[in-house]
Scaffold this active site. Structure first.
Site, PDB file in Angstrom:
ATOM      1  N   GLU A  16       1.125  -1.140  -5.008  1.00  0.00           N
ATOM      2  CA  GLU A  16       0.023   0.003  -5.268  1.00  0.00           C
ATOM      3  C   GLU A  16       0.576   1.467  -5.444  1.00  0.00           C
ATOM      4  O   GLU A  16       0.933   2.176  -4.263  1.00  0.00           O
ATOM      5  CB  GLU A  16      -1.096   0.025  -4.191  1.00  0.00           C
ATOM      6  CG  GLU A  16      -2.307   0.955  -4.340  1.00  0.00           C
ATOM      7  CD  GLU A  16      -2.255   2.212  -3.452  1.00  0.00           C
ATOM      8  OE1 GLU A  16      -3.191   2.990  -3.890  1.00  0.00           O
ATOM      9  OE2 GLU A  16      -1.573   2.207  -2.402  1.00  0.00           O
ATOM     10  N   ASP A  64       1.045  -1.183   0.141  1.00  0.00           N
ATOM     11  CA  ASP A  64      -0.053  -0.101  -0.200  1.00  0.00           C
ATOM     12  C   ASP A  64       0.854   1.219   0.085  1.00  0.00           C
ATOM     13  O   ASP A  64       1.881   1.470   0.767  1.00  0.00           O
ATOM     14  CB  ASP A  64      -0.910  -0.226   1.235  1.00  0.00           C
ATOM     15  CG  ASP A  64      -1.806   1.398   1.423  1.00  0.00           C
ATOM     16  OD1 ASP A  64      -2.639   1.213   0.565  1.00  0.00           O
ATOM     17  OD2 ASP A  64      -1.612   2.000   2.342  1.00  0.00           O
TER      18      ASP A  64
HETATM   19  C1  GLC Z   1      -4.006   3.604  -0.512  1.00  0.00           C
HETATM   20  C2  GLC Z   1      -5.255   3.167  -0.310  1.00  0.00           C
HETATM   21  C3  GLC Z   1      -6.193   4.191   0.186  1.00  0.00           C
HETATM   22  C4  GLC Z   1      -5.681   4.524   1.472  1.00  0.00           C
HETATM   23  C5  GLC Z   1      -4.311   5.074   1.264  1.00  0.00           C
HETATM   24  C6  GLC Z   1      -3.693   5.220   2.761  1.00  0.00           C
HETATM   25  O1  GLC Z   1      -3.839   4.572  -1.334  1.00  0.00           O
HETATM   26  O2  GLC Z   1      -5.741   2.557  -1.490  1.00  0.00           O
HETATM   27  O3  GLC Z   1      -7.448   3.497   0.329  1.00  0.00           O
HETATM   28  O4  GLC Z   1      -6.348   5.777   1.869  1.00  0.00           O
HETATM   29  O5  GLC Z   1      -3.479   4.126   0.618  1.00  0.00           O
HETATM   30  O6  GLC Z   1      -3.226   4.060   3.517  1.00  0.00           O
END
Ligand code: GLC
Length: 651
Positions: free
Chosen positions: A325, A283
């Protein structure tokens, strides 16, 4: 074990840790250390003493290896024999919140009850949204983790998670979980210790006594949540300082320049792998490394550290893969799959955010030129990796349209982004979309959009119509939604269905009724899976939901039969003779596959000569989507009806 630099005491310690294992298993570990040691040390270069850190990590890897279950060791063997398991055309993903996907109140065991639903959709990969114990609400949908080694109490226990992973594995479904590694909750034990004055833990975070350094950083930092959490630092009285908080005030960024943080997270990764997790979604990975004078995203150290994390994971649990991500521009995102010296050594999967944005952009503008230009300049990625393609996910859509790309096709980036926001919020004349504006930033003009795929495609508006235009409007919305998913399924990589999209779920009208969600309209597109809708979709294949459901199943089945869609082959966009058509070609050794998508509501024709130029004879192809030769006019051109896709291959 032969690695240079390994001290005798580390060797002895590893021998002691593995003493109880059979000889062949000890040998396997040693071979893996030999294989991955250099990658590990090289990846740890951002630290002053890389070898010393590598030795610490090796002990963690050995202990986790010793504790790994037999069936997971077997999985490791299997994955090493089929390293392309996640790249295959038959791979389809699904993503959901466990508590919204399982029957109400059943938690993780209830997720297992949905296996049949997943099987119907051909799913081989299930991403369950954050489910490790978060801080009490608000917790950003679980992205503020208070304990990486416990499951959220309302969902079950670690035991339940292991049981679920093993049940899914038996069904051929790999479990994917989030590893929120950029930050922890203010309530996490490390943050609590820092607040209590423990110096060691204070160094786990970026803490500053006053605003001097934060102000200097903020000059070049972007705003992630300008509405809920402006700025990137939060004053904390207990810390008596300012702590770095890229996201919400209660999500404290970890100081990855501290090797202790690296070791902690490496250990968490091994722990989760040993629960049977097969894919970790890294993430917000782009934000890991901070450098003054930069946006503090995509710094080279991020890729080095990912390489080191992967090397250690490969030693203990080669079945585990990483998914980045990183919602960043094309030139940056490809690094997460490994470019240059990190080629094939970092994440195995990465989200194709640009594809998602361009699909929505084309559906609004009925023009493929921007998408063709923007996607056409994507650098190639290693043949051992795969994109995660998607139309919707749990997040809002940010209009990541590059100004230069826009200019190249005579558009103004700012103007086009504004158009997309107004189109999808339904404000633009003629739009039937029903999105919600998320995090409007007047300083940059940014206006992100929440809303379910079906609502953005205008299905809700169409279903409410009572005039004679109602039926065609519904047909169009269904076709638009399925067209979007057809692009996603036809790109290659893992197409991930966002829960609810398979039954055309509309925005959840009651999203704001939960007090802790009321400020965050992303909950509008995070509906509970509606059993009645699923039953209706199965019962009535002619209804709107029935067509969407049948269409998605059909896409999964069709994909599985097409070797052209193996992720080792790159998708290439080609400029089509008509901006109303989006064209993608995949050049696989078995022959080319040409995908044409009519992104408009009017019929279109593609000249036969143009199709021949792409390497296919229109008179000798079939449309894999229906198994028949395509519809050709007398002059040999191919006809595409409203929002029609074709996947042309040699029979
Ligand atoms: C990522 C997640 C999002 C979250 C962020 C902080 O972008 O997809 O939903 O708010 O990380 O963890």
């Amino acid at each position: 074990m032969t690695p240079a630099g390994l001290t005798g005491s580390t060797r002895d310690e590893i021998a002691r840790l593995l003493a109880g294992l059979p000889a062949h298993r000890r040998t396997t570990f040693e071979l893996r250390v030999d294989r991955w040691w250099d990658d590990l040390v090289e990846g740890l270069a951002p630290y002053p003493e890389p070898t010393a850190v590598a030795e610490r990590v090796l002990l963690l890897a050995a202990a986790a290896y010793r504790d790994r279950d037999d069936d997971l060791h077997l999985l490791d063997e299997r994955r090493m024999l089929e390293p392309d398991w996640f790249q295959r055309p038959e791979m389809v993903g699904y993503a959901a919140y466990a508590e919204r996907f399982a029957p109400e109140g059943t938690g993780l065991p209830g997720v297992g009850e949905r296996v049949e639903h997943l099987r119907q959709l051909g799913v081989g990969y299930l991403h369950l949204m954050p489910l490790l114990r978060p801080r009490p609400a608000p917790n950003d949908g679980g992205y503020a983790v208070a304990d990486y080694r416990q499951v959220r109490a309302d969902l079950g226990t670690m035991e339940d998670l292991r049981a679920l992973a093993s049940r899914l594995r038996a069904e051929g479904i790999s479990l994917c979980l989030d590893l929120v590694l950029n930050h922890v909750a203010r309530e996490h034990a490390w943050a609590a210790a820092a607040r209590a004055g423990d110096e060691r833990y204070r160094r786990y975070f970026h803490v500053y006594p006053d605003r001097t350094v934060p102000d200097a950083y903020e000059r070049t930092l972007p705003e992630v949540f300008p509405d809920f959490a402006p700025g990137s630092f939060t004053r904390d009285d207990e810390l008596d300082g300012w702590v770095w908080t890229t996201f919400n005030t209660y999500q404290w960024d970890l100081a990855w320049d501290n090797p202790d943080v690296f070791c902690e997270l490496a250990d968490v990764i091994l722990f989760l792998a040993n629960q049977g997790v097969e894919v970790l979604r890294l993430d917000a990975i782009a934000f890991l490394w901070k450098r003054m004078g930069t946006p503090c995203q995509n710094e080279p150290e991020v890729h080095q550290l990912t390489q080191a994390l992967r090397a250690v994971a490969r030693m203990t649990a080669p079945a585990l893969i990483f998914k980045a991500e990183a919602i960043v521009g094309p030139n940056e995102v490809v690094h997460y799959l490994g470019q240059g010296r990190h080629h094939g050594k970092v994440s195995d999967l990465a989200y194709h955010n640009s594809l998602m944005v361009q699909v929505w952009s084309m559906l609004a503008s009925r023009d493929s030129r921007l998408a063709t230009h923007a996607l056409g300049r994507f650098p190639a990625v290693p043949t051992t990796t795969a994109w995660i393609t998607y139309l919707r996910c749990h997040d809002d859509i940010g209009w990541a349209i590059d100004d230069d790309d826009a200019r190249a096709v005579m558009l103004d980036g700012w103007g086009h982004r504004g158009f997309l926001s107004r189109w999808y919020s339904g404000e633009f004349e003629g739009s039937t979309a029903e999105g919600l504006v998320f995090q409007h930033n007047p300083a940059t003009g940014d206006m992100r959009i929440s809303g379910s795929a079906a609502s953005l495609a205008g299905l809700g508006t169409a279903l409410r119509r009572t005039d004679e235009g109602a039926v065609p409007a519904v047909d169009e919305a269904v076709a638009r939604l399925l067209l979007g998913y057809t692009v996603v399924f036809g790109w290659g990589g893992i197409p991930v269905v966002w829960s609810g999209d398979e039954v055309a779920a509309l925005n959840d009208e009651s999203w704001a009724a939960t007090p802790e969600h009321a400020a965050d309209n992303r909950w509008a597109h995070r509906p509970r899976l509606d059993d009645e809708l699923v039953a209706a979709a199965r019962r009535d294949p002619e209804s709107a939901v029935g067509r969407v459901y049948a269409g998605m199943r059909h896409l999964a089945l069709t994909r599985a039969s097409l070797p052209h869609l193996h992720a080792s082959v790159q998708a290439a966009v080609v400029a089509s003779p008509d901006p109303g058509i989006f064209a993608v070609v995949r050049r696989h050794p078995v022959g080319p596959m040409l995908m044409l998508y009519n992104i408009t509501e009017t019929g279109r024709e593609v000249p036969g000569w143009w199709i021949r130029e792409q390497g296919l004879n229109p008179a000798q192809v079939i449309d894999a989507l229906n198994g028949y030769p395509p519809h050709l006019a007398a002059d040999g051109s191919l006809y595409l009806s409203t929002y029609q896709p074709v996947w042309l291959v040699r029979p």
